[in-house]
Enzyme design. Structure first.
Site, PDB file in Angstrom:
ATOM      1  N   ASN A 156       0.845  -1.191   0.000  1.00  0.00           N
ATOM      2  CA  ASN A 156       0.000   0.000   0.000  1.00  0.00           C
ATOM      3  C   ASN A 156       0.880   1.241   0.000  1.00  0.00           C
ATOM      4  O   ASN A 156       1.334   1.700   1.035  1.00  0.00           O
ATOM      5  CB  ASN A 156      -0.907  -0.019   1.235  1.00  0.00           C
ATOM      6  CG  ASN A 156      -1.897   1.137   1.226  1.00  0.00           C
ATOM      7  OD1 ASN A 156      -2.006   1.870   0.236  1.00  0.00           O
ATOM      8  ND2 ASN A 156      -2.635   1.295   2.324  1.00  0.00           N
ATOM      9  N   ASN A 161      -5.802   6.507  -1.400  1.00  0.00           N
ATOM     10  CA  ASN A 161      -6.794   5.905  -2.294  1.00  0.00           C
ATOM     11  C   ASN A 161      -7.502   4.697  -1.671  1.00  0.00           C
ATOM     12  O   ASN A 161      -8.296   4.026  -2.318  1.00  0.00           O
ATOM     13  CB  ASN A 161      -6.176   5.542  -3.657  1.00  0.00           C
ATOM     14  CG  ASN A 161      -5.094   4.469  -3.552  1.00  0.00           C
ATOM     15  OD1 ASN A 161      -4.984   3.772  -2.552  1.00  0.00           O
ATOM     16  ND2 ASN A 161      -4.300   4.348  -4.609  1.00  0.00           N
ATOM     17  N   ASP A 162      -7.212   4.417  -0.406  1.00  0.00           N
ATOM     18  CA  ASP A 162      -7.837   3.254   0.244  1.00  0.00           C
ATOM     19  C   ASP A 162      -9.340   3.417   0.375  1.00  0.00           C
ATOM     20  O   ASP A 162     -10.096   2.466   0.219  1.00  0.00           O
ATOM     21  CB  ASP A 162      -7.266   3.044   1.656  1.00  0.00           C
ATOM     22  CG  ASP A 162      -5.805   2.655   1.636  1.00  0.00           C
ATOM     23  OD1 ASP A 162      -5.227   2.543   0.536  1.00  0.00           O
ATOM     24  OD2 ASP A 162      -5.239   2.470   2.732  1.00  0.00           O
ATOM     25  N   ASP A 190      -2.024  -1.287  -3.740  1.00  0.00           N
ATOM     26  CA  ASP A 190      -2.320  -0.524  -4.957  1.00  0.00           C
ATOM     27  C   ASP A 190      -1.217  -0.645  -6.011  1.00  0.00           C
ATOM     28  O   ASP A 190      -0.179  -1.281  -5.781  1.00  0.00           O
ATOM     29  CB  ASP A 190      -2.602   0.946  -4.620  1.00  0.00           C
ATOM     30  CG  ASP A 190      -1.590   1.527  -3.642  1.00  0.00           C
ATOM     31  OD1 ASP A 190      -0.380   1.230  -3.804  1.00  0.00           O
ATOM     32  OD2 ASP A 190      -1.998   2.261  -2.715  1.00  0.00           O
ATOM     33  N   ASP A 367      -9.050 -15.689 -17.434  1.00  0.00           N
ATOM     34  CA  ASP A 367      -9.685 -16.414 -16.344  1.00  0.00           C
ATOM     35  C   ASP A 367     -10.620 -17.510 -16.879  1.00  0.00           C
ATOM     36  O   ASP A 367     -11.140 -17.402 -17.989  1.00  0.00           O
ATOM     37  CB  ASP A 367     -10.499 -15.381 -15.537  1.00  0.00           C
ATOM     38  CG  ASP A 367     -10.975 -15.905 -14.204  1.00  0.00           C
ATOM     39  OD1 ASP A 367     -10.173 -16.525 -13.493  1.00  0.00           O
ATOM     40  OD2 ASP A 367     -12.149 -15.673 -13.865  1.00  0.00           O
ATOM     41  N   GLU A 396      -6.680 -20.200 -18.128  1.00  0.00           N
ATOM     42  CA  GLU A 396      -6.832 -21.002 -16.916  1.00  0.00           C
ATOM     43  C   GLU A 396      -7.827 -22.137 -17.109  1.00  0.00           C
ATOM     44  O   GLU A 396      -9.026 -21.906 -17.185  1.00  0.00           O
ATOM     45  CB  GLU A 396      -7.304 -20.120 -15.746  1.00  0.00           C
ATOM     46  CG  GLU A 396      -7.451 -20.911 -14.453  1.00  0.00           C
ATOM     47  CD  GLU A 396      -8.458 -20.322 -13.484  1.00  0.00           C
ATOM     48  OE1 GLU A 396      -8.302 -20.511 -12.274  1.00  0.00           O
ATOM     49  OE2 GLU A 396      -9.429 -19.683 -13.941  1.00  0.00           O
TER      50      GLU A 396
END
Ligand code: CA
Length: 655
Positions: A156, A161-162, A190, A367, A396
């Site tokens: 972080n 921006n959390d 981030d 994915d 995947e």
């Protein structure tokens, strides 16, 4: 993605099309009369495009209230409207098929929309020049070692921006909490955090980073993993900005590293902006069921995928089961995108290309590969590889069956004629075999023979070295946990994956023996915060502060191994020869030109001596080899003393 890795979710926002900032700088525009530096239109996607693609068509999705009543027109040299289509479920969409001919120049132009009342709406659209030639997009291959990161959990760098509330206007994002004590909440990691530690990753010997999806997941909860995307053109503000994502790509390139984007063609997040106003009656699978229950939508109303992925290959599979796999929803919070709708199909393909150009990607990880319509997946991969012939995509398929892994690889000799256009499937089978090899006691059919016979399956693959093998990922127990906390076994396993004729991928934290012993297999726990990624962390793996001796030792082992691998042509492209396990040992040789690398796995706790005559065909007799970890030298003659359990990696290459 395994089913359990997703929990619940949720919506979205405004469009901030960057091209508008450039609208006034246009110099190539030819006939547009009134260029306006604003958009009247709620949303046009892709938000910009480029000139000079193999495929000269482009389909714009236009979303705006009652836009179905309007007729679009464009006046720009080289750009023509071929066809305009309306959605059959909403009057708020238009799909405009454009042809961008060779005579089109980069620049901006107006798209004008007029209705019968004489109202006019205008949007400014931009065609950019491509940054580099298509063939210069070089994907990953067997020379690469890829570092998989869960971005929320790595570092972080920007606590500002959390909390999304301040950033997205009055309403903010749906998930309000940031709580490092909750394994299923956001923790604040981030893009800037990854950028700040690229040198650490590079130093470990990795050549590429694959962060889990960083597109916005504006879901009500559990959004940290990234696989419930709610706007396919927007970076999640909790990870950063588009500019920061581009900077990540740039900074990686400056270090000679590649950036792989994790994309999801199978599903979106339930709070995706289009779920409240679907353009077609079949935009998502089983849409009728969804619309019927929309007011009380929950897991009980969902028709889930049966997850019977073998229906893609099974020559006896019922249509019922096939549909159940590909049309059922992954989970209740992840609507299944219907790629059989040609507008959806184009949307997904263009979105992938937009990101390759915009972020200068070096590869894509796709994915849940066996869940979307498989004919579409072949078209999707084919469209990308046509535009970028040297690009790489890894798909995947969570299968332990080499027959299925092989089926998905480009060049497979499939009896149904299926050609995936996919260069790299994933090797879940080998991941499992190596773990078994070290957890099992040696016997005729147990232990190291699992690696020996696992690699023997390579005869089935079109191109074994293009398959991606890995020691772990975000959906499975940590390798250190799978190997019951045995450090030596973990080193041997990592070395085995690294030495195979494969692309190598590792999960962040394996280098410091991260584990999930407290709750094995728990997804939130597997994706633990990387120590040192948060200010005030008492342990810092980036500096080594507070690491145990075992952790430091493993970190150093991985670093030495991968830095050797990085420059070893024998490991990247060499011939592979291995010998059946013998007295609790396994010998694997990789050779190219003058370089031969030998991996000796020894599971014996007590010292043993191995007669080297059985390896004579390799031609190492009398040669001096160097242990890549210790630097010690060894002359290959009659026999070798193996004094302790562990792995030896010897090379003929001088240090
Ligand atoms: Ca942050």
């Amino acid at each position: 993605m395994k089913k359990l890795s997703y929990l619940f979710f949720s919506c979205i926002l405004v469009l901030g099309v960057s091209c508008k900032e450039n609208a006034n700088s246009n110099t190539n525009e030819v006939v547009t009369s009134k260029l306006i530096n604003k958009s009247d239109i709620e949303r046009i996607e892709p938000p910009n495009w480029w000139i000079g693609f193999e495929n000269d068509s482009l389909q714009l999705l236009v979303k705006h209230k009652n836009i179905g009543n309007y007729t679009p027109s464009i006046s720009y040299r080289g750009v023509s409207i071929e066809k305009v289509s309306k959605g059959n479920n909403s009057n708020n969409y238009l799909f405009i098929d454009l042809v961008i001919s060779e005579s089109a120049s980069p620049g901006t132009f107006n798209i004008s929309f007029k209705n019968d009342n004489g109202d006019e709406l205008i949007d400014v659209y931009q065609l950019k020049e491509r940054v580099k030639p298509a063939e210069d997009y070089i994907g990953f291959n067997s020379s690469d070692a890829i570092y998989l990161i869960t971005p929320d959990r790595f570092a972080n760098a920007n606590p500002d921006n959390d909390t999304p509330i301040a950033m997205e206007g009055q309403e903010g994002l749906l998930e309000k909490t940031v709580d490092r004590n909750d394994n299923y909440a956001r923790h604040g990691g981030d893009i800037e955090g990854i950028i700040n530690h690229l040198e650490y990753i590079n130093d470990l010997g990795f050549t590429a980073v694959w962060p889990q999806p960083m597109l916005i997941n504006d879901m009500k909860e559990g959004s940290y993993h990234g696989y419930a995307i709610t706007d396919l053109y927007k970076i999640d503000p909790r990870f950063g900005t588009l500019g920061e994502y581009q900077k990540l790509s740039q900074k990686a390139k400056e270090k000679g590293m590649k950036l792989i984007m994790d994309q999801v063609a199978n599903h979106c997040g339930l709070e995706h902006w289009w779920m409240k106003d679907l353009p077609f009656k079949d935009w998502v699978s089983l849409q009728e069921n969804y619309e019927k229950n929309i007011d009380n939508w929950d897991w009980k109303s969902t028709i889930n995928s049966n997850h019977r992925r073998t229906t893609n290959q099974d020559i006896y599979a019922s249509q019922y089961d096939k549909d159940g796999n590909s049309q059922g929803w992954f989970v209740a919070t992840m609507p299944d995108l219907n790629q059989r709708n040609p507008f959806m199909a184009k949307y997904i393909i263009q979105n992938s290309i937009w990101w390759i150009e915009t972020a200068q990607l070096d590869g894509i990880r796709q994915d849940t590969y066996p869940y979307p319509d498989k004919a579409f997946m072949s078209n999707w991969a084919g469209a990308i590889m046509t535009e970028y012939p040297n690009f790489s995509i890894v798909g995947e398929e969570w299968s332990y069956n080499p027959l299925l892994i092989g089926y998905w690889q480009e060049g497979a000799n499939n009896r149904d004629g299926y050609d995936s256009n996919l260069r790299s499937p994933m090797d879940f089978a080998m991941q499992q075999k190596v773990v078994e090899a070290f957890n099992e006691e040696e016997s005729w059919d147990k232990g190291l023979v699992k690696i020996y016979e696992g690699l023997a399956n390579d005869f089935h693959y079109a191109k074994p070295k293009d398959i991606m093998v890995f020691e772990g990922n975000h959906d499975m127990s940590r390798i250190f946990t799978q190997l019951k906390g045995d450090v030596v076994n973990t080193k041997m396993a990592v070395a085995t994956y690294a030495m195979m004729p494969r692309i190598l991928q590792m999960y962040y934290g394996t280098e410091i023996l991260m584990d999930d012993f407290d709750k094995p297999g728990d997804h939130g726990l597997i994706r633990t915060d990387y120590p040192g990624g948060w200010e005030g962390d008492t342990v810092n793996a980036f500096t080594g502060q507070g690491l145990t001796e075992d952790q430091k030792n493993m970190q150093s082992f991985v670093k030495t191994l991968l830095n050797y691998r990085k420059h070893s042509k024998a490991i990247h492209d060499g011939k592979t020869v291995h010998f059946a396990p013998f007295m609790g040992t396994y010998f694997l040789f990789r050779s190219l030109g003058e370089e031969t690398v030998v991996m000796i796995i020894n599971k014996n706790e007590k010292p043993i001596t191995i007669d080297l005559k059985r390896y004579a065909e390799i031609g190492l007799d009398g040669k001096t080899l160097t242990n890549i970890i210790t630097g010690d030298s060894f002359t290959w003659k009659d026999d070798i003393d193996l004094n302790e359990k562990g792995v030896l990696i010897l090379t003929t290459k001088a240090n």
